[in-house]
Design a protein around this motif. Sequence first.
Motif, mmCIF file in Angstrom:
data_model
loop_
_atom_site.group_PDB
_atom_site.id
_atom_site.type_symbol
_atom_site.label_atom_id
_atom_site.label_comp_id
_atom_site.label_asym_id
_atom_site.label_seq_id
_atom_site.Cartn_x
_atom_site.Cartn_y
_atom_site.Cartn_z
ATOM 1 N N ALA A 12 1.201 -1.275 0.567
ATOM 2 C CA ALA A 12 -0.172 0.173 -0.344
ATOM 3 C C ALA A 12 0.625 1.033 0.210
ATOM 4 N N MET A 13 1.799 1.209 0.786
ATOM 5 C CA MET A 13 2.683 2.493 0.655
ATOM 6 C C MET A 13 4.007 2.330 -0.654
ATOM 7 N N GLU A 14 4.007 1.469 -1.084
ATOM 8 C CA GLU A 14 4.696 1.759 -2.368
ATOM 9 C C GLU A 14 3.621 2.094 -3.581
ATOM 10 N N ARG A 15 2.199 1.666 -3.727
ATOM 11 C CA ARG A 15 1.537 2.178 -4.191
ATOM 12 C C ARG A 15 0.912 4.273 -4.162
ATOM 13 N N MET A 16 0.985 3.638 -3.014
ATOM 14 C CA MET A 16 0.932 5.528 -2.826
ATOM 15 C C MET A 16 2.071 6.126 -2.683
ATOM 16 N N ARG A 17 3.477 6.189 -2.866
ATOM 17 C CA ARG A 17 4.360 6.282 -3.317
ATOM 18 C C ARG A 17 4.135 6.782 -4.654
ATOM 19 N N GLU A 18 4.416 6.055 -5.197
ATOM 20 C CA GLU A 18 4.040 5.866 -6.539
ATOM 21 C C GLU A 18 3.268 6.436 -7.516
ATOM 22 N N PHE A 42 -7.092 5.226 -15.906
ATOM 23 C CA PHE A 42 -6.733 3.944 -16.554
ATOM 24 C C PHE A 42 -5.696 3.253 -15.432
ATOM 25 N N LEU A 43 -4.405 3.888 -15.250
ATOM 26 C CA LEU A 43 -3.734 3.027 -13.848
ATOM 27 C C LEU A 43 -4.848 2.397 -12.871
ATOM 28 N N ARG A 44 -5.390 3.270 -12.220
ATOM 29 C CA ARG A 44 -6.254 2.477 -10.703
ATOM 30 C C ARG A 44 -7.081 1.458 -11.686
ATOM 31 N N GLN A 45 -7.433 1.518 -12.379
ATOM 32 C CA GLN A 45 -8.839 0.885 -13.211
ATOM 33 C C GLN A 45 -7.158 -0.898 -13.646
ATOM 34 N N ARG A 46 -6.494 -0.778 -13.883
ATOM 35 C CA ARG A 46 -5.945 -2.022 -14.430
ATOM 36 C C ARG A 46 -5.096 -2.293 -13.425
ATOM 37 N N ARG A 47 -4.813 -1.974 -12.430
ATOM 38 C CA ARG A 47 -4.469 -1.874 -10.919
ATOM 39 C C ARG A 47 -5.672 -2.633 -9.604
ATOM 40 N N SER A 48 -6.842 -2.124 -10.530
ATOM 41 C CA SER A 48 -7.601 -3.158 -9.297
ATOM 42 C C SER A 48 -8.113 -4.577 -9.712
#
Length: 112
Positions: A12-18, A42-48
């Motif tokens: 979660a921290m890595e995703r927040m930093r990214e 787009f990136l949020r949708q791909r990640r989920s």
Amino acid sequence: TTALLNLSRREAMERMRESESLRRFLAENQVSLRLSNMIIGFLRQRRSRTPHITEADLPCLALLPRSMQSDLRYEVYSRRCISPLFSWMHERRVDVLVELCFSAMSEKLYRK
């Protein structure tokens, strides 16, 4: 469970930093708000999106006895057999449909 929680927190921290780095990059390079929102969305949708799991992804299923594999494939694939012939088989010759699902059906994913 503690290790799992720690891993989850790190991810979660890595995703927040990214995410923060991406936003900073877009702002520093004066990317338009419209395109920035499209990229972030787009990136949020791909990640989920979770990838579809197929039987081939689970080698442990090959350890099951043939009868269990047959029942499993019937339950997985028979719902996808949509035609009058398959409906007839389901009602009158389910044994044939079970064997068909076991011996002739598999799933192949093609990614865009």
